[in-house]
Design a protein around this motif. Structure first.
Motif, PDB file in Angstrom:
ATOM      1  N   GLN A 230       5.882  -8.558  42.155  1.00  0.00           N
ATOM      2  CA  GLN A 230       6.771  -8.852  43.271  1.00  0.00           C
ATOM      3  C   GLN A 230       7.856  -9.839  42.850  1.00  0.00           C
TER       4      GLN A 230
ATOM      5  N   ASP B 241      11.861  -9.192  42.872  1.00  0.00           N
ATOM      6  CA  ASP B 241      12.761 -10.132  43.550  1.00  0.00           C
ATOM      7  C   ASP B 241      13.878 -10.599  42.613  1.00  0.00           C
ATOM      8  N   TRP B 242      13.567 -10.736  41.340  1.00  0.00           N
ATOM      9  CA  TRP B 242      14.513 -11.244  40.347  1.00  0.00           C
ATOM     10  C   TRP B 242      15.430 -10.139  39.829  1.00  0.00           C
TER      11      TRP B 242
END
Length: 512
Positions: A291, A295-296
């Motif tokens: 996750q 997100d990055w």
């Protein structure tokens, strides 16, 4: 497709670039050198079905040797240079290698290993000289005209040995020429991962491992460019993505963890906007880690579950994974079957041994019929397993729990160490962790966590209690470690796999 086709259309295009040094090998050079090396090996007496071994660090010349084998009907066995000379000699003997290729940087190791195996008739060096070895460039320079016949060869790789002595994984040689279609991985790379002749692929892992070797070759078969790191390091990988405008890469979850452990200001220095797909495999990825990477980097992560044996494959995109966190996807090659110890298929949602069903036998373990038999379902011999435990949900998505060999049985209840390790993966004090089962007179086994703390963290009883309390909020009480030990370093292979048997050996006395 194979690199020779691209040597005709894009001869000056780099087939491979070394990320650190910038050394390049063009498609024209790769085609000419591999064709002449194939002829030289033929003149040395190697014939279809014979084996040669390669002991090397990451070098561009590895793919000259690889494609020489693949266009000659030979098997190539790439060997981990971190093994001892005795362990390498065992593989040389077991695979029946008639020749050994080695890079100059591992010359002494390769020499000592080959000295122990009488069947090794030829020794060939590249990327540096080795006493007693023929220089590969000289061998190529003296070779005659390329062979007209180009029967497809294959790799014969050895299991990493994380759960025992390595065994050779041998598939039948393809019944086609190298320039004829039929390579399943090339088809999968194009269909599921969007790879083509415009792909710029970053390979950060050791080339002796199955995935880096095969995926680099697949990119070259498609006509893309491989950028190979000399070795993985977190920040240099980010720098390489920016410098070479990488569009695709493959990592193992440990690499994700190492990059996420970089300070945020370091991570934000590097541009990753050219990245279209980040493939990850080889070990289950902790959901919190995945996750954080999505997100990055955005929804560019594509995970597959497969093995060196090549029995089958599942695939999951970021979008699908976000709907079903923790899954390794749906079958893309073969059919997934979940079975009990007797070979009976289990219902949806129930964990058991993961098998892949195919319509023919895909592999065997070289010189090990008993291990080959163990990989087959007792009732369906075309269903094969590598020993993983998992379950299917109602939509056919596979979820892995752990390796059967590492499952802990405490008080008659199955406990999967991977779940506990996943929960600790991003704990701010934890750099690495292994969870094992130890004998317990009352419960049969008890859970122990072995933790490698971050550099700036001091081990203490208080930290051990903090770790257990952290887990208490995330997993059931019966899964909590009864004890936490701290170590300076946990054993991992250079490809990122935890060598759990070595951790267990520290506690059961087998470490000597």
């Amino acid at each position: 497709m194979y690199p020779g086709a691209h040597a005709q259309t894009t001869p000056d295009k780099p087939a491979i670039i070394m990320a650190g040094s910038g050394e390049q090998l063009t498609y024209a050079e790769l085609e000419e050198k591999s064709a002449k090396l194939a002829r030289a090996l033929h003149d040395l007496g190697l014939r279809k079905g014979d084996v040669f071994a390669m002991v090397s660090d990451n070098q561009a010349e590895c793919f000259v040797a690889y494609w020489a084998a693949l266009r000659s009907g030979l098997y190539i066995t790439a060997i981990n240079f971190h093994l001892t000379d005795g362990e390498i000699a065992y593989i040389l003997e077991d695979c029946g290698a008639k020749a050994v290729f080695a890079s100059g940087s591992v010359g002494e190791l390769a020499s000592r290993s080959a000295d122990q195996v009488a069947a090794v008739e030829h020794r060939i060096a590249f990327a540096g000289s080795i006493e007693g070895f023929t220089d590969m460039d000289a061998l190529i320079a003296g070779a005659g005209e390329p062979l007209e016949d180009m029967p497809s060869g294959a790799d014969m790789l050895y299991s990493s040995g994380t759960t025992g002595r390595p065994k050779g994984i041998k598939a039948a040689l393809p019944d086609r020429r190298i320039d004829e279609p039929g390579n399943a991985l090339v088809v999968l790379a194009s269909m599921f991962f969007g790879m083509d002749d415009q792909t710029v692929y970053l390979s950060p892992a050791p080339v002796y491992h199955a995935a880096p070797l095969r995926w680099c070759a697949t990119v070259q078969a498609l006509g893309g460019t491989v950028v190979m790191m000399e070795r993985f390091e977190a920040e240099p990988m980010l720098a390489a993505i920016e410098k070479y405008q990488i569009t695709a890469t493959q990592v193992v979850p440990t690499m994700f963890v190492r990059m996420l452990q970089l300070p945020e200001e370091v991570r934000e220095q590097y541009d990753h906007s050219t990245l279209r797909v980040c493939i990850h495999a080889a070990a289950p990825c902790p959901p919190e880690v995945k996750q954080a990477m999505i997100d990055w980097w955005g929804p560019v992560l594509v995970e597959y579950y497969a093995s060196t044996e090549g029995a089958g494959m599942t695939i999951v995109t970021s979008e699908a994974w976000l709907q079903k966190p923790g899954t390794v996807g749906k079958a893309a090659l073969g059919t997934v079957r979940i079975c009990d110890d007797e070979g009976n298929e289990l219902p949806t949602g129930e964990a058991g041994m993961v098998y892949f069903e195919r319509d023919e036998e895909i592999f065997e373990y070289h010189n090990s019929p008993e291990k080959t038999q163990e990989s087959r379902n007792p009732k369906n011999p075309l269903w094969t397993t590598v020993g993983d435990i998992g379950y299917l949900d109602e939509d056919g998505f596979l979820f892995l729990t752990d390796r059967k060999a590492f499952m802990i049985i405490s008080g008659g209840v199955n406990i999967y160490p991977q779940e506990i390790e996943n929960a600790l993966a991003l704990h701010p004090a934890v750099y690495d962790v292994a969870v094992i089962g130890l004998p317990d007179p009352e419960m049969g086994q008890q859970v122990k966590a072995v933790v490698q703390p971050r550099e700036d963290v001091t081990p203490s009883d208080e930290l051990a209690r903090e770790i257990v309390d952290f887990l208490r909020e995330r997993i059931a009480g019966f899964k909590l470690p009864r004890s936490v030990d701290f170590v300076d370093e946990l054993p991992r292979t250079p490809t990122g796999k935890l060598v759990k048997r070595q951790v267990v050996a520290l506690y059961d006395g087998s470490a000597g």
